[in-house]
Design an enzyme around this catalytic site. Structure first.
Site, PDB file in Angstrom:
ATOM      1  NE  ARG A 125      11.376 -10.487   0.592  1.00 27.65           N
ATOM      2  CZ  ARG A 125      10.899  -9.540   1.137  1.00 27.65           C
ATOM      3  NH1 ARG A 125      10.378  -8.573   0.420  1.00 27.65           N
ATOM      4  NH2 ARG A 125      11.317  -9.242   2.511  1.00 27.65           N
ATOM      5  CG  HIS A 141       5.464  -8.572   0.816  1.00 28.50           C
ATOM      6  ND1 HIS A 141       4.809  -8.588   2.172  1.00 28.50           N
ATOM      7  CD2 HIS A 141       6.761  -8.358   1.104  1.00 28.50           C
ATOM      8  CE1 HIS A 141       5.744  -8.082   3.148  1.00 28.50           C
ATOM      9  NE2 HIS A 141       6.958  -7.770   2.454  1.00 28.50           N
ATOM     10  CD  GLU A 148      15.177  -8.601   6.171  1.00 28.22           C
ATOM     11  OE1 GLU A 148      14.971  -7.770   5.165  1.00 28.22           O
ATOM     12  OE2 GLU A 148      14.302  -8.444   7.387  1.00 28.22           O
ATOM     13  NE  ARG A 207      10.367  -4.840  -0.982  1.00 26.36           N
ATOM     14  CZ  ARG A 207      10.053  -5.094   0.331  1.00 26.36           C
ATOM     15  NH1 ARG A 207      10.368  -4.132   1.077  1.00 26.36           N
ATOM     16  NH2 ARG A 207       9.380  -6.169   0.687  1.00 26.36           N
ATOM     17  CG  HIS A 221       7.200 -12.085   2.021  1.00 26.19           C
ATOM     18  ND1 HIS A 221       7.719 -13.368   2.737  1.00 26.19           N
ATOM     19  CD2 HIS A 221       7.915 -11.178   2.575  1.00 26.19           C
ATOM     20  CE1 HIS A 221       8.476 -13.132   3.559  1.00 26.19           C
ATOM     21  NE2 HIS A 221       8.805 -12.032   3.420  1.00 26.19           N
TER      22      HIS A 221
HETATM   23  C1  LIG Z   1       3.711  -7.349   6.379  1.00 28.93           C
HETATM   24  C2  LIG Z   1       4.646  -6.485   5.735  1.00 28.93           C
HETATM   25  C3  LIG Z   1       6.394  -6.480   6.040  1.00 28.93           C
HETATM   26  C4  LIG Z   1       7.047  -5.658   5.493  1.00 28.93           C
HETATM   27  N1  LIG Z   1       8.319  -5.861   6.171  1.00 28.93           N
HETATM   28  C5  LIG Z   1       9.435  -4.631   5.628  1.00 28.93           C
HETATM   29  C6  LIG Z   1      10.374  -4.573   6.096  1.00 28.93           C
HETATM   30  O1  LIG Z   1      10.981  -5.407   7.059  1.00 28.93           O
HETATM   31  N2  LIG Z   1      11.145  -3.522   5.598  1.00 28.93           N
HETATM   32  C7  LIG Z   1      10.814  -2.601   4.393  1.00 28.93           C
HETATM   33  O2  LIG Z   1      11.766  -1.938   4.221  1.00 28.93           O
HETATM   34  N3  LIG Z   1       9.699  -2.933   4.060  1.00 28.93           N
HETATM   35  C8  LIG Z   1       8.770  -3.830   4.454  1.00 28.93           C
HETATM   36  N4  LIG Z   1       7.475  -4.024   3.970  1.00 28.93           N
HETATM   37  C9  LIG Z   1       7.185  -2.853   3.017  1.00 28.93           C
HETATM   38  C10 LIG Z   1       6.901  -1.560   3.615  1.00 28.93           C
HETATM   39  O3  LIG Z   1       6.223  -1.811   5.037  1.00 28.93           O
HETATM   40  C11 LIG Z   1       5.987  -0.808   2.820  1.00 28.93           C
HETATM   41  O4  LIG Z   1       6.448  -0.834   1.250  1.00 28.93           O
HETATM   42  C12 LIG Z   1       6.013   0.743   3.324  1.00 28.93           C
HETATM   43  O5  LIG Z   1       5.671   0.835   4.458  1.00 28.93           O
HETATM   44  C13 LIG Z   1       5.204   1.576   2.463  1.00 28.93           C
HETATM   45  O6  LIG Z   1       5.026   2.613   3.281  1.00 28.93           O
HETATM   46  P1  LIG Z   1       4.319   3.708   2.494  1.00 28.93           P
HETATM   47  O7  LIG Z   1       4.192   5.070   3.196  1.00 28.93           O
HETATM   48  O8  LIG Z   1       4.498   4.207   1.075  1.00 28.93           O
HETATM   49  O9  LIG Z   1       2.538   3.201   2.496  1.00 28.93           O
HETATM   50  P2  LIG Z   1       1.806   2.846   3.786  1.00 28.93           P
HETATM   51  O10 LIG Z   1       2.647   2.612   4.868  1.00 28.93           O
HETATM   52  O11 LIG Z   1       0.887   1.610   3.286  1.00 28.93           O
HETATM   53  O12 LIG Z   1       1.048   3.921   3.902  1.00 28.93           O
HETATM   54  C14 LIG Z   1      -0.216   4.417   3.004  1.00 28.93           C
HETATM   55  C15 LIG Z   1      -1.048   5.614   3.408  1.00 28.93           C
HETATM   56  O13 LIG Z   1      -1.843   6.227   2.699  1.00 28.93           O
HETATM   57  C16 LIG Z   1      -3.268   6.183   3.137  1.00 28.93           C
HETATM   58  N5  LIG Z   1      -3.952   6.225   1.775  1.00 28.93           N
HETATM   59  C17 LIG Z   1      -4.079   5.408   0.726  1.00 28.93           C
HETATM   60  N6  LIG Z   1      -4.978   5.826   0.019  1.00 28.93           N
HETATM   61  C18 LIG Z   1      -5.601   6.942   0.305  1.00 28.93           C
HETATM   62  C19 LIG Z   1      -6.300   7.820  -0.251  1.00 28.93           C
HETATM   63  N7  LIG Z   1      -6.991   7.819  -1.355  1.00 28.93           N
HETATM   64  N8  LIG Z   1      -6.445   9.034   0.549  1.00 28.93           N
HETATM   65  C20 LIG Z   1      -5.962   9.298   1.701  1.00 28.93           C
HETATM   66  N9  LIG Z   1      -5.057   8.416   2.208  1.00 28.93           N
HETATM   67  C21 LIG Z   1      -4.964   7.282   1.507  1.00 28.93           C
HETATM   68  C22 LIG Z   1      -3.445   4.913   4.006  1.00 28.93           C
HETATM   69  O14 LIG Z   1      -4.706   5.032   4.647  1.00 28.93           O
HETATM   70  C23 LIG Z   1      -2.066   4.927   4.299  1.00 28.93           C
HETATM   71  O15 LIG Z   1      -1.886   5.766   5.711  1.00 28.93           O
HETATM   72  C24 LIG Z   1       6.655  -4.778   4.581  1.00 28.93           C
HETATM   73  C25 LIG Z   1       5.035  -4.990   4.204  1.00 28.93           C
HETATM   74  C26 LIG Z   1       4.539  -5.390   4.734  1.00 28.93           C
HETATM   75  C27 LIG Z   1       2.844  -5.658   4.233  1.00 28.93           C
END
Ligand SMILES: Cc1cc2nc3c(=O)[nH]c(=O)nc-3n(C[C@H](O)[C@H](O)[C@H](O)COP(=O)(O)OP(=O)(O)OC[C@H]3O[C@@H](n4cnc5c(N)ncnc54)[C@H](O)[C@@H]3O)c2cc1C
Length: 533
Positions: A283, A342, A117, A377, A238
């Site tokens: 990016r 993103h 990547e 990032r 992104h």
């Molecule tokens: C389209 C896309 C492609 C990506 N591709 C990549 C990749 O290939 N590789 C990589 O490393 N990263 C990638 N990323 C970034 C990565 O996916 C995210 O940074 C990562 O998944 C975040 O994980 P997280 O657990 O912190 O948050 P999330 O997966 O967003 O989970 C957040 C959780 O918190 C919950 N929540 C929020 N507020 C509250 C509240 N007040 N009370 C209770 N629950 C709450 C939500 O319901 C959810 O369950 C990508 C992101 C996107 C959008």
């Protein structure tokens, strides 16, 4: 193992990779997992396409991965954090394999298939089910979490406030049913440790790849509890979201460019050719180049045809499906793309164990600012960061698990912030916030636009209770204030009026400080009759 005192409970908020991995690493300590939606929905994790970065190739080493991370971070990534996280990456992959994740391998061999990547100097992106890595990983983790006796799952429970004891330490959370329209008073769930894993802020922007629910709730919760937030101005755009009238926008993963796909404008010109790194430049560089083309009236396309041809269907089934759902055929036609919000590099300031500045509060995943990503990032480093810190946070909490509960009974959320409403705001107001963020706190910024944004959000903050948009308004305001205060162009933060670099410095602020700066901006830019002498 279950403690008798319910206040001894450990609370994890969020059902993405960060929340689930933390809850699992904490086993066998009893954990209450609170998730705003049903598990697997309304999170960024299942959308992740590219994969997880780890130095596993024969020609690779964690030190090279760390160097690429620092290079992308534009002077603000912490070298110790980069060394530690990239060093932990191979064991994070092994941990996922042990949970049951089936990563793509070379033929029937045991060897992992490693993708390339942008801004990675080696092939080191581990992926599952082609470009459906996030979904594959999350499905496995949900299965394991649902079968873990130590984890009590509470879905459709949205945390509305952190509960603080008389010493200001976190002593639980208040939560309400998802979509509550104000009739339900938030309920207290007491706990001795709270891990926020609530994801990012992309849903605050009109063009985003994030779920629309990603509106910085965790930042608002932590800010109201007095936590220090760091580098909020750094939002990654992104470059290649698919421009097909979808909200949120589907993503054409960077891995396509890693496989040789090229960017062209409406006239078929490959405008990245003269830029260092071409399509695989960082990016922010690619996003600005595309933004400039769009500003000049061009449309921009990602052309995968020569590089992949029909192979896009088997190698990138997710992107192919997203294109086809939007009426596009990537085998035959170039894919229209544009930059979209993103990833948030900024977040709750977290130390090497994921601890925030507020006692009893940890932050994991996208909501945290650990120092790994700096001003930009490196692709596929965020799932990795969440996995690495989930383990370290669990170790830290386990280390204090034998200590007696310090606190006193938590007090209700401060009157200032009560009156939780989530489902009753006019969508036009939310769209207004998203449009202002896109226009004035987007890929390119300047003082005038940022001042306007601050004034706009300040006014909305005053009415936030009435509008039911308390958290999105507050977080938008804090991001705009931080962007105004950083008078340089660095990483993902580009100021038209300050194109140069200043000495390297993180920006840190509490809610009170952000509101103070907002008041100053408001006052400076108010019509003369409103100015305070
Ligand atoms: C389209 C896309 C492609 C990506 N591709 C990549 C990749 O290939 N590789 C990589 O490393 N990263 C990638 N990323 C970034 C990565 O996916 C995210 O940074 C990562 O998944 C975040 O994980 P997280 O657990 O912190 O948050 P999330 O997966 O967003 O989970 C957040 C959780 O918190 C919950 N929540 C929020 N507020 C509250 C509240 N007040 N009370 C209770 N629950 C709450 C939500 O319901 C959810 O369950 C990508 C992101 C996107 C959008």
């Amino acid at each position: 193992m279950r403690p008798a005192n319910p206040c001894d409970r450990l609370i994890v908020v969020g059902g993405g990779i960060a929340g689930l991995a933390t809850a699992l690493h904490l086993a066998p300590l009893p954990v209450t997992l609170l998730v705003a939606s049903p598990l697997g929905q309304h999170a960024s994790t299942p959308l992740a396409q590219g994969g997880i970065a780890a130095a596993l190739g024969e020609d690779d080493r964690p030190a090279l991965h760390a160097a690429d991370t620092l290079q992308a971070g534009a002077g603000l990534s912490d070298p110790d954090v980069a060394t530690r996280v990239t060093g932990a990456a191979p064991s994070c992959i092994h941990w996922l394999v042990a949970q049951g994740v089936s990563f793509d391998r070379i033929g029937s061999a045991d060897e992992l298939l490693l993708g390339l990547e942008a801004a990675h100097s080696r092939r080191r992106i581990v992926h599952a089910d082609g470009d459906r890595t996030g979904k594959s990983v999350l499905e496995v983790l949900i299965h394991v979490v649902r079968n873990a006796p130590s984890i009590q799952i509470m879905e459709n429970r949205r945390v509305t406030d952190l509960a603080l004891d008389a010493n200001g330490a976190v002593a639980g959370v208040f939560c309400a049913p998802w979509g509550s329209n104000g009739g339900d008073e938030p309920v207290l769930v007491p706990g001795r440790a709270v891990v926020l894993a609530t994801g990012g802020v992309g849903g605050l922007y009109a063009h985003t790849t994030n779920p629309l629910s990603a509106r910085g709730a965790g930042l608002a919760l932590a800010a109201r509890a007095g936590a220090v937030l760091r580098d909020l101005e750094f939002v990654q755009f992104h470059p290649t979201a698919i421009a097909a009238d979808r909200d949120p926008m589907p993503l054409a993963t960077e891995a396509l460019r890693g496989e040789g796909a090229v960017l062209v404008n409406s006239r078929g010109e490959r405008f990245m050719q003269g830029i260092l790194g071409a399509e695989l430049a960082p990016r922010d560089v690619v996003a600005r180049a595309i933004f400039a083309q769009i500003g000049a009236g061009e449309r921009v396309f990602l052309d995968t045809r020569a590089a992949l041809g029909e192979q896009i269907v088997s190698k990138f089934p997710g992107v192919t499906a997203l294109c086809r759902a939007a009426g596009l055929d990537p085998v035959r036609d170039p894919i229209p793309v544009r930059p979209a919000a993103h990833y948030h590099m900024g977040g709750i300031k977290a130390d090497s164990q994921g601890r925030s500045s507020v006692e009893g509060l940890w932050a994991c995943g996208e909501v945290a600012s650990t120092g790994l990503h700096g001003a930009n990032r490196l692709a596929s480093n965020s799932l990795l960061e969440a996995l690495a810190y989930a383990a370290w946070i669990a170790d830290d909490i386990r280390g204090m698990a034998h200590q007696p509960l310090m606190g006193q009974p938590p007090s209700p959320p401060s009157a200032l912030w009560r009156g939780y409403r989530s489902g009753d705001h006019p969508s036009s107001l939310l769209w207004e916030i998203r449009s202002v963020m896109d226009r004035q706190v987007g890929v390119l910024r300047d003082a005038t636009g940022l001042q306007q944004a601050v004034r706009h959000f300040s006014a909305l903050t005053r009415d936030a209770h009435a509008t039911g948009l308390r958290d999105p308004t507050l977080v938008s305001l804090m991001i705009a204030v931080a962007a105004y205060a950083r008078k340089e162009s660095r990483g993902s933060h580009q100021r038209l009026d300050h194109p140069g670099l200043m000495p390297e410095q993180h920006s840190e602020m509490t809610l009170d400080q952000a509101l103070g700066i907002a008041a100053e901006i408001d006052d400076e830019t108010a019509p003369p009759a409103r100015r305070v002498a």
